[in-house]
Design a protein around this motif. Structure first.
Motif, PDB file in Angstrom:
ATOM      1  N   PHE A 111       0.801  -1.135   0.037  1.00 41.67           N
ATOM      2  CA  PHE A 111      -0.038   0.001  -0.035  1.00 41.67           C
ATOM      3  C   PHE A 111       1.028   1.140   0.017  1.00 41.67           C
ATOM      4  CE2 PHE A 111      -2.590  -3.331   1.830  1.00 41.67           C
ATOM      5  CZ  PHE A 111      -3.767  -3.087   1.479  1.00 41.67           C
ATOM      6  N   ALA A 112       0.532   2.151  -0.749  1.00 43.49           N
ATOM      7  CA  ALA A 112       1.316   3.686  -0.777  1.00 43.49           C
ATOM      8  C   ALA A 112       0.287   4.499  -0.278  1.00 43.49           C
ATOM      9  CB  ALA A 112       1.701   3.889  -2.292  1.00 43.49           C
ATOM     10  N   LEU A 113       0.762   5.426   0.560  1.00 48.78           N
ATOM     11  CA  LEU A 113      -0.135   6.425   1.408  1.00 48.78           C
ATOM     12  C   LEU A 113      -0.701   7.347   0.190  1.00 48.78           C
ATOM     13  CD1 LEU A 113      -1.117   7.363   4.051  1.00 48.78           C
ATOM     14  CD2 LEU A 113       0.877   8.790   4.244  1.00 48.78           C
ATOM     15  N   VAL A 114      -1.656   7.872   0.202  1.00 49.35           N
ATOM     16  CA  VAL A 114      -2.133   8.740  -0.815  1.00 49.35           C
ATOM     17  C   VAL A 114      -2.483  10.199  -0.370  1.00 49.35           C
ATOM     18  CG1 VAL A 114      -4.405   9.130  -2.202  1.00 49.35           C
ATOM     19  CG2 VAL A 114      -3.777   6.942  -1.870  1.00 49.35           C
ATOM     20  N   THR A 115      -1.597  11.013  -1.021  1.00 49.72           N
ATOM     21  CA  THR A 115      -1.627  12.590  -0.748  1.00 49.72           C
ATOM     22  C   THR A 115      -2.518  13.318  -1.544  1.00 49.72           C
ATOM     23  OG1 THR A 115       0.438  12.776  -1.822  1.00 49.72           O
ATOM     24  CG2 THR A 115       0.756  12.090   0.516  1.00 49.72           C
ATOM     25  N   ASP A 116      -3.665  12.837  -2.076  1.00 48.23           N
ATOM     26  CA  ASP A 116      -4.247  13.456  -2.887  1.00 48.23           C
ATOM     27  C   ASP A 116      -5.272  14.480  -2.286  1.00 48.23           C
ATOM     28  OD1 ASP A 116      -7.089  13.917  -4.440  1.00 48.23           O
ATOM     29  OD2 ASP A 116      -5.857  12.835  -5.977  1.00 48.23           O
ATOM     30  N   VAL A 117      -5.118  15.763  -2.475  1.00 47.16           N
ATOM     31  CA  VAL A 117      -6.052  16.714  -1.978  1.00 47.16           C
ATOM     32  C   VAL A 117      -7.261  16.408  -1.839  1.00 47.16           C
ATOM     33  CG1 VAL A 117      -6.514  18.335  -3.721  1.00 47.16           C
ATOM     34  CG2 VAL A 117      -6.104  19.383  -1.688  1.00 47.16           C
TER      35      VAL A 117
ATOM     36  N   LEU B 266      -8.663  13.698  -0.765  1.00 51.03           N
ATOM     37  CA  LEU B 266      -8.983  12.871   0.154  1.00 51.03           C
ATOM     38  C   LEU B 266      -8.386  13.474   1.649  1.00 51.03           C
ATOM     39  CD1 LEU B 266      -7.631   9.728  -1.539  1.00 51.03           C
ATOM     40  CD2 LEU B 266      -9.982  10.477  -0.983  1.00 51.03           C
ATOM     41  N   ALA B 267      -8.145  14.845   1.565  1.00 49.24           N
ATOM     42  CA  ALA B 267      -7.678  15.681   2.592  1.00 49.24           C
ATOM     43  C   ALA B 267      -8.525  15.576   4.002  1.00 49.24           C
ATOM     44  CB  ALA B 267      -7.300  16.970   2.315  1.00 49.24           C
ATOM     45  N   ASP B 268      -9.730  15.226   3.678  1.00 50.03           N
ATOM     46  CA  ASP B 268     -10.706  15.206   4.712  1.00 50.03           C
ATOM     47  C   ASP B 268     -10.616  13.861   5.496  1.00 50.03           C
ATOM     48  OD1 ASP B 268     -11.991  13.920   2.548  1.00 50.03           O
ATOM     49  OD2 ASP B 268     -14.047  14.069   3.505  1.00 50.03           O
ATOM     50  N   ARG B 269      -9.970  12.973   5.062  1.00 53.96           N
ATOM     51  CA  ARG B 269      -9.899  11.766   5.674  1.00 53.96           C
ATOM     52  C   ARG B 269      -8.430  11.609   6.558  1.00 53.96           C
ATOM     53  NH1 ARG B 269     -13.173   8.305   4.106  1.00 53.96           N
ATOM     54  NH2 ARG B 269     -14.284   8.821   2.049  1.00 53.96           N
ATOM     55  N   PRO B 270      -8.662  10.812   7.617  1.00 57.37           N
ATOM     56  CA  PRO B 270      -7.340  10.622   8.153  1.00 57.37           C
ATOM     57  C   PRO B 270      -6.120   9.959   7.525  1.00 57.37           C
ATOM     58  CG  PRO B 270      -9.254   9.716   9.624  1.00 57.37           C
ATOM     59  CD  PRO B 270      -9.751  10.094   8.277  1.00 57.37           C
ATOM     60  N   ALA B 271      -6.486   9.069   6.766  1.00 55.76           N
ATOM     61  CA  ALA B 271      -5.402   8.531   5.774  1.00 55.76           C
ATOM     62  C   ALA B 271      -6.278   7.748   4.705  1.00 55.76           C
ATOM     63  CB  ALA B 271      -4.694   7.554   6.779  1.00 55.76           C
TER      64      ALA B 271
ATOM     65  N   PHE C 136     -10.173  -0.609   4.783  1.00 58.47           N
ATOM     66  CA  PHE C 136     -11.311  -1.072   4.265  1.00 58.47           C
ATOM     67  C   PHE C 136     -11.649  -0.260   3.075  1.00 58.47           C
ATOM     68  CE2 PHE C 136     -12.488  -1.972   8.542  1.00 58.47           C
ATOM     69  CZ  PHE C 136     -12.924  -3.005   8.621  1.00 58.47           C
ATOM     70  N   PRO C 137     -12.050  -0.788   1.907  1.00 58.65           N
ATOM     71  CA  PRO C 137     -12.301  -0.273   0.781  1.00 58.65           C
ATOM     72  C   PRO C 137     -12.672   1.059   0.642  1.00 58.65           C
ATOM     73  CG  PRO C 137     -12.924  -2.438   0.544  1.00 58.65           C
ATOM     74  CD  PRO C 137     -12.883  -2.170   1.881  1.00 58.65           C
ATOM     75  N   LEU C 138     -12.566   2.030  -0.095  1.00 61.13           N
ATOM     76  CA  LEU C 138     -12.940   3.477  -0.147  1.00 61.13           C
ATOM     77  C   LEU C 138     -13.647   3.929  -1.407  1.00 61.13           C
ATOM     78  CD1 LEU C 138     -12.644   6.067   1.600  1.00 61.13           C
ATOM     79  CD2 LEU C 138     -10.465   6.596   0.194  1.00 61.13           C
ATOM     80  N   GLN C 139     -14.911   4.369  -1.363  1.00 59.90           N
ATOM     81  CA  GLN C 139     -15.550   4.643  -2.617  1.00 59.90           C
ATOM     82  C   GLN C 139     -15.227   6.359  -2.604  1.00 59.90           C
ATOM     83  OE1 GLN C 139     -18.367   2.712  -0.769  1.00 59.90           O
ATOM     84  NE2 GLN C 139     -17.490   0.858  -1.892  1.00 59.90           N
ATOM     85  N   ARG C 140     -14.752   6.943  -3.558  1.00 61.85           N
ATOM     86  CA  ARG C 140     -14.652   8.521  -3.615  1.00 61.85           C
ATOM     87  C   ARG C 140     -15.912   8.994  -3.921  1.00 61.85           C
ATOM     88  NH1 ARG C 140      -9.395  10.732  -5.590  1.00 61.85           N
ATOM     89  NH2 ARG C 140      -8.064   9.117  -5.824  1.00 61.85           N
ATOM     90  N   GLY C 141     -16.402  10.102  -3.120  1.00 65.94           N
ATOM     91  CA  GLY C 141     -17.293  10.803  -3.222  1.00 65.94           C
ATOM     92  C   GLY C 141     -18.488  10.155  -2.232  1.00 65.94           C
ATOM     93  N   ALA C 142     -18.262   8.763  -1.718  1.00 62.91           N
ATOM     94  CA  ALA C 142     -19.402   8.308  -0.915  1.00 62.91           C
ATOM     95  C   ALA C 142     -19.233   8.674   0.566  1.00 62.91           C
ATOM     96  CB  ALA C 142     -19.357   6.890  -1.041  1.00 62.91           C
ATOM     97  N   ALA C 143     -20.333   8.381   1.274  1.00 63.52           N
ATOM     98  CA  ALA C 143     -20.200   8.842   2.733  1.00 63.52           C
ATOM     99  C   ALA C 143     -19.247   7.795   3.241  1.00 63.52           C
ATOM    100  CB  ALA C 143     -21.694   8.518   3.331  1.00 63.52           C
ATOM    101  N   ARG C 144     -18.506   8.474   4.168  1.00 65.53           N
ATOM    102  CA  ARG C 144     -17.484   7.513   5.034  1.00 65.53           C
ATOM    103  C   ARG C 144     -18.145   6.589   5.545  1.00 65.53           C
ATOM    104  NH1 ARG C 144     -12.872  10.319   8.474  1.00 65.53           N
ATOM    105  NH2 ARG C 144     -12.099   8.326   9.253  1.00 65.53           N
ATOM    106  N   HIS C 145     -17.428   5.150   5.233  1.00 66.45           N
ATOM    107  CA  HIS C 145     -17.982   4.034   5.817  1.00 66.45           C
ATOM    108  C   HIS C 145     -17.131   3.757   7.191  1.00 66.45           C
ATOM    109  CE1 HIS C 145     -18.569  -0.173   5.937  1.00 66.45           C
ATOM    110  NE2 HIS C 145     -17.391  -0.828   6.127  1.00 66.45           N
ATOM    111  N   GLU C 146     -18.240   3.613   8.078  1.00 64.32           N
ATOM    112  CA  GLU C 146     -17.795   3.288   9.309  1.00 64.32           C
ATOM    113  C   GLU C 146     -18.185   1.684   9.636  1.00 64.32           C
ATOM    114  OE1 GLU C 146     -16.594   6.773  10.366  1.00 64.32           O
ATOM    115  OE2 GLU C 146     -16.600   5.073  11.806  1.00 64.32           O
ATOM    116  N   PRO C 147     -17.213   1.071   9.776  1.00 63.04           N
ATOM    117  CA  PRO C 147     -17.346  -0.746   9.842  1.00 63.04           C
ATOM    118  C   PRO C 147     -17.973  -0.843  11.051  1.00 63.04           C
ATOM    119  CG  PRO C 147     -14.985   0.151  10.573  1.00 63.04           C
ATOM    120  CD  PRO C 147     -15.685   1.562   9.754  1.00 63.04           C
ATOM    121  N   THR C 148     -18.943  -1.972  10.845  1.00 58.40           N
ATOM    122  CA  THR C 148     -19.517  -2.799  11.983  1.00 58.40           C
ATOM    123  C   THR C 148     -18.595  -3.238  12.859  1.00 58.40           C
ATOM    124  OG1 THR C 148     -19.913  -4.664  10.780  1.00 58.40           O
ATOM    125  CG2 THR C 148     -21.694  -2.903  10.288  1.00 58.40           C
TER     126      THR C 148
END
Length: 154
Positions: A94-100, A102-107, A127-139
């Motif tokens: 995995f490579a850490l993403v530094t895309d602006v 995604l700046a609202d996410r912890p990582a 956990f898989p991330l969907q751009r533009g989707a609401a943040r996934h809070e795992p169960t």
């Protein structure tokens, strides 16, 4: 042999020379034509190589990362003209993403599984991330399943 001993800047210069040679009037002497043909042939090969490795990650490089990093180890990767942190989790890189964007996410991490891009994005919990989707809070069940999986992979 065309790549041998050449750095990136030298490859780009050879491609530029090829474009200049093809844009110039045809040479008059046989020696000049032979040299022009050599420059064009070399430049064509190098241009194709640069186009196929534009993401600056090759199969050999990806393999070297897999072989050189043990699960849980980190490294620094210079790719696409900037540095990024790389982490090996189990058999995945995995490579850490530094895309602006995604700046609202912890990582956010990009799973490096191919040289062509289009790899999977995951959040700080992997956990898989969907751009533009609401943040996934795992169960609770997802967190427990991920924790158990991580214990197995080491």
């Amino acid at each position: 042999a065309v790549l041998s001993g050449r750095g990136y800047n030298q490859l780009v210069e050879a491609v530029a020379a090829m474009h200049a040679a093809t844009a110039a009037p045809p040479p008059e002497s046989e020696v000049e034509r032979t040299e022009r043909d050599r420059i064009v042939a070399t430049g064509t090969v190098l241009e194709a190589f640069l186009a196929s490795t534009a993401g600056q990650l090759t199969r050999a490089g990806l393999r070297a990362l897999h072989e050189g990093l043990r699960p849980g180890e980190t490294a620094v990767l210079f790719r696409n003209n900037h540095f990024s942190a790389v982490l090996r989790r189990g058999d995945a890189l995995f490579a850490l993403v530094t895309d602006v964007g995604l700046a609202d996410r912890p990582a956010a991490w990009e799973r490096l599984c191919s040289v062509g891009g289009g790899d999977v994005l995951v959040d700080e919990r992997f956990f898989p991330l969907q751009r533009g989707a609401a943040r996934h809070e795992p169960t609770v069940a997802e967190v427990e399943a991920e924790f158990a999986r991580l214990k197995r992979v080491g």
